[in-house]
Design an enzyme around this catalytic site. Structure first.
Site, PDB file in Angstrom:
ATOM      1  CE  LYS A  54      -4.252  -2.344  -2.169  1.00 22.30           C
ATOM      2  NZ  LYS A  54      -4.153  -3.207  -0.994  1.00 22.30           N
ATOM      3  CD  GLN A  98      -4.646  -3.571   2.594  1.00 21.46           C
ATOM      4  OE1 GLN A  98      -5.062  -3.558   1.444  1.00 21.46           O
ATOM      5  NE2 GLN A  98      -3.354  -3.451   2.865  1.00 21.46           N
ATOM      6  CG  ASP A 121      -4.228  -9.395  -2.679  1.00 25.25           C
ATOM      7  OD1 ASP A 121      -3.483  -8.527  -3.127  1.00 25.25           O
ATOM      8  OD2 ASP A 121      -4.971  -9.243  -1.683  1.00 25.25           O
TER       9      ASP A 121
HETATM   10  N1  GUN Z   1      -1.094  -5.716   2.874  1.00 26.44           N
HETATM   11  C1  GUN Z   1       0.125  -5.296   2.443  1.00 26.44           C
HETATM   12  N2  GUN Z   1       0.278  -5.576   1.140  1.00 26.44           N
HETATM   13  C2  GUN Z   1      -0.869  -6.170   0.728  1.00 26.44           C
HETATM   14  C3  GUN Z   1      -1.316  -6.671  -0.514  1.00 26.44           C
HETATM   15  O1  GUN Z   1      -0.618  -6.652  -1.532  1.00 26.44           O
HETATM   16  N3  GUN Z   1      -2.571  -7.203  -0.508  1.00 26.44           N
HETATM   17  C4  GUN Z   1      -3.347  -7.265   0.592  1.00 26.44           C
HETATM   18  N4  GUN Z   1      -4.531  -7.826   0.489  1.00 26.44           N
HETATM   19  N5  GUN Z   1      -2.956  -6.813   1.771  1.00 26.44           N
HETATM   20  C5  GUN Z   1      -1.730  -6.263   1.830  1.00 26.44           C
END
Ligand code: GUN
Length: 297
Positions: A54, A98, A121
């Protein structure tokens, strides 16, 4: 029939080029730089890889990127304080915590604390609710990527029988909701299967579009699908390591048997994965434009 590949990596690269131009334009015309922060608690190796991707993609596109890597022993109070501080920071338009968080932390409270306008998200209940009633601000990234892959591969969605395997809050529930909305790129008839479904194959065999996010490798095999189905495989499972230590990945779909019957299928890797991060970048740009008053919502 041998399936054509729906190459998410290529679609994602194309969208990223579009975003890069838009971001350069925002800077030139409005002196606006979208900002994304990631918060990672603990040292889960998979999460570290995702957060790293990211950060790298943000930088490539010209998004201001900030990263907070916190120790495993971080308290709930410390994490909430950080989120509150980021909520107030004008450089930051998108906040991503995350998941999963370490067990001692209350994930729900953390997600509820993120300002819904910075919730790129799409996990805050306000955004989940808005999606449910067909007035979304931020679409969750993996489902948004799946919908884009279906649209951009020319797959007919309206009136299609869509079967989703998996009912997670991150993928299964939101993609089912999105595809049943009375909206372009949706209007499907949607069935969700899960661990307590009596006969999953009965449902998957009816699918025109099959979306598998079961979290289990090879959980859908060729005998469970009909000829001409379009398959979106959301799974990323490590099934071993090569001699030089590289991860060998497989999806939730048994690619070799399903591809013989499918009209189109996403590969793993290079299918849904690259789309997820791209949609996160798209949401961040949107958040920046909304914050700057260049867009209504
Ligand atoms: N963990 C696995 N997929 C995601 C996601 O799309 N966003 C976040 N914040 N954590 C994750």
């Amino acid at each position: 029939m041998t399936a054509t590949l729906i190459k998410g990596a290529e679609v994602a690269a194309q969208i990223r080029e579009e975003l890069k131009k838009e971001i350069a334009d925002l800077k030139a015309k409005h002196n606006l730089v979208p900002g994304l922060v990631t918060v990672l608690v603990g040292a889960d190796p998979a999460s570290q890889v995702y957060v790293g991707q990211k950060e790298k993609t943000s930088k490539e596109l010209g998004i201001y990127s900030e990263r907070h890597d916190l120790p495993e022993k971080t308290t709930q109070k410390e994490l909430i304080a950080l989120v509150n501080q980021l909520n107030k920071d004008p450089k930051i338009h998108g906040i991503l915590v995350q998941l999963p968080l370490p067990k001692h932390l209350n994930e729900e409270e953390v997600l509820y604390t993120i300002n819904p306008r910075k919730d790129v998200d799409g996990f805050h209940p306000v955004n989940v609710g808005k999606l449910m009633i067909g007035e979304p601000d931020y679409l969750p990234c993996t489902p948004a990527g799946i919908q884009q892959l279906l649209i951009r591969s020319g797959t007919p969605i309206e009136g299609a029988e869509v079967v989703v395997v998996g009912r997670s809050n991150i993928v299964g529930k939101p993609i089912a909701n999105m595809l049943l909305q009375k909206a372009p790129g949706a209007n499907a008839t949607v069935t969700i299967c899960h661990t307590k479904t009596r006969d999953i194959a009965f449902h998957t065999r009816r699918a025109d579009i099959l979306i598998v996010a079961a979290g289990k490798p090879k959980s859908v095999t060729g005998d469970m699908v009909k000829n001409g189905v379009v398959v979106i495989d959301v799974g990323v499972n490590e099934i071993g390591k090569t001699a030089d230590g590289k991860r060998i990945l497989a999806g939730d779909v048994d690619f070799d048997t399903v591809k013989e019957k499918a009209k189109a299928i996403t590969p793993v890797p290079g299918g849904v994965g690259p789309m997820t991060i791209t949609m996160l970048m798209m949401n961040t740009v949107r958040a920046a434009k909304v914050a700057a008053g260049l867009m209504k919502k």
